[in-house]
Design an enzyme around this catalytic site. Structure first.
Site, PDB file in Angstrom:
ATOM      1  N   ASP A 234       0.822  -1.204   0.000  1.00  0.00           N
ATOM      2  CA  ASP A 234       0.000   0.000   0.000  1.00  0.00           C
ATOM      3  C   ASP A 234       0.863   1.264   0.000  1.00  0.00           C
ATOM      4  OD1 ASP A 234      -2.626   0.688  -0.264  1.00  0.00           O
ATOM      5  OD2 ASP A 234      -3.013   0.933   1.861  1.00  0.00           O
ATOM      6  N   ASP A 280      -9.328  -1.742   2.352  1.00  0.00           N
ATOM      7  CA  ASP A 280      -9.011  -1.219   3.678  1.00  0.00           C
ATOM      8  C   ASP A 280     -10.043  -1.647   4.712  1.00  0.00           C
ATOM      9  OD1 ASP A 280      -6.804   0.115   2.612  1.00  0.00           O
ATOM     10  OD2 ASP A 280      -8.051   1.805   2.001  1.00  0.00           O
TER      11      ASP A 280
END
Length: 448
Positions: A234, A280
């Site tokens: 990420d 997420d």
């Protein structure tokens, strides 16, 4: 924060939490190309409502998906059985996710964005209907009128004939499932025609809840490997390149949660969105669900680790929003969620003296696998001798320890040593064998 024209994220992958007013769009989500349009500035009330709503929507699939993950093995449909993620899967996932992300980036650079998104819309239209139907099913069971007859149906696809016949799809459903399917189809058509943000969120919540429910980590160590790898993934793709944001701007699919920042000004027709990627939600969610199952396995009638990790997720998401709002830049949410979701439960385990048990190397049966075996084996004691049962139990334990994966000889010997020596199985075998008279030893396989 980075300006994003079309809020979207990648399927089954993490993405940066992008909470920003999108450039002006019409009600169908298409760009309202107008260079003279001033950039939208959200009011404090609109921003607070959007942020708060996204946090609340993110918590729903994590909480209910974790609860449903404990009991998801009761269904007879193979499609409802969980998919277990092993340590090897967790280690490879960031690499596969990176290749997929970069592949989509090249696709959008080379081919027409319109045709790619049309194909993706139809694909997620079908997946969304099935996911939303599966999500609604438990609620439909509670509110369905008792005076309406329920009919059973079965969808069966096979390949071959005779002895070579093989089942491809075997799905059982009833009248309640049909009603859920019809409602989900209406939502799907609404999304395809209007791309409305409410329809998008209904599909997104369904995807997230199903992901948390049906994706199971086999132990805490695997969860740490997965979250750690995606932490690096990420951060790299958000801060190191523009690939993540470029794909997010081009990708149209209900795999993000959105909420308008101009809801007070335009009502349900608002078009300036803040958004949160499903990655997420699902990635930390499956780790939180694992800790709930760990709480259940302790049999202490407490949910300490589940509530700790759940509060840690709220803290991490709040920290992401605060940093993003302060520095006006898109943030990779896992940069804050991973340390929080792992660190908080580890500290609690240290304080309670259960850290070793949390990270124990022995791979015990998943709750679902135990229930799957419990039915056919519950009356087996009447049919086979006690010694054979002992052998069967030992073989099953060795298979569990090895997880069905090819391992070096040293690992196999260690597993056998654990079962036969440390667990005392060999001693129980010998003690049982010694108490039998010699003739009975020879005929033990014929006794009940």
């Amino acid at each position: 924060m980075a300006d994003v024209d079309q809020g979207s994220v990648l399927p089954s992958e993490t993405s940066p939490l992008i909470l920003d007013g999108l450039n002006a769009t019409d009600s169908n989500g298409t760009d309202a190309v107008n260079a003279t349009v001033a950039k939208f500035v959200a009011t404090p009330e609109g921003t607070a409502l959007a942020y708060g709503s996204l946090v609340f929507m993110a918590l729903l699939p994590i909480f209910f998906g974790a609860l449903r993950s404990v009991n998801c093995g009761k269904s007879k449909n193979s499609s409802d059985m969980p998919e277990t993620i092993t340590g090897r899967d967790a280690a490879r996932f960031p690499i596969i996710a990176s290749c997929t992300l970069f592949g989509l980036y090249l696709f959008f650079k080379i081919f027409s964005q319109e045709y790619i998104n049309l194909l993706l819309s139809m694909y997620f239209f079908v997946l969304g209907i099935l996911a939303l139907s599966h999500t609604m099913s438990p609620f439909m069971n509670r509110i369905f009128p008792a005076n309406i007859p329920i009919k059973q149906y079965q969808l069966l696809f096979t390949q071959g004939s005779g002895e070579t016949k093989e089942e491809i799809v075997n799905y059982e459903f009833d009248t309640k499932d049909m009603i859920c399917l019809v409602i989900s189809t209406v939502v799907g058509v609404w999304y395809i025609l209007k791309k409305h943000w409410i329809a998008n969120n209904l599909f997104g919540l369904a995807f997230a809840l199903n992901g948390v429910e049906l994706l199971h980590l086999n132990n805490v160590s695997t969860g740490c490997i997965l979250l750690g790898g995606l932490f690096v993934y990420d951060v790299f793709w958000v801060f190191g390149t523009n690939v993540m944001v470029t794909v997010a701007k081009s990708f149209e699919a209900p795999i993000k949660l959105v909420f308008p920042q101009d809801l007070f000004e335009k009502g349900l027709g608002a078009n300036q969105f803040a958004m949160l990627g499903l990655g997420d939600i699902v990635i930390p969610g499956i780790f939180i669900a694992l800790l709930l199952r760990f709480d259940v396995s302790l049999k202490k009638n407490t949910r300490t680790y589940f509530y700790t990790s759940f509060l840690a997720y709220i803290f991490g998401l709040g920290m992401t929003i605060w940093v993003m709002h302060t520095f006006k830049h898109a943030q990779p949410a896992l940069l804050y969620l991973v340390p929080a979701c792992i660190g908080f439960p580890v500290v609690v385990a240290l304080l309670k003296g259960e850290l070793t048990e949390m990270f124990r190397s022995l791979q015990m049966f998943d709750q679902v696998q135990i229930r799957a075996l419990a039915g056919p084996l519950k009356n087996i004691q009447r049919l086979v001798p006690k010694l054979l049962l002992c052998c069967l139990g030992s073989v099953l334990r060795v298979l569990v320890l090895l997880e069905g994966e090819p391992l070096p000889q040293s690992e196999i010997l260690r597993a056998l040593e654990q079962v036969f020596i440390k667990d005392g199985v060999l001693q129980r075998w010998l003690s049982f064998w010694k108490v039998l008279p010699s003739p009975q030893r020879n005929s033990v396989a014929l006794s009940k």
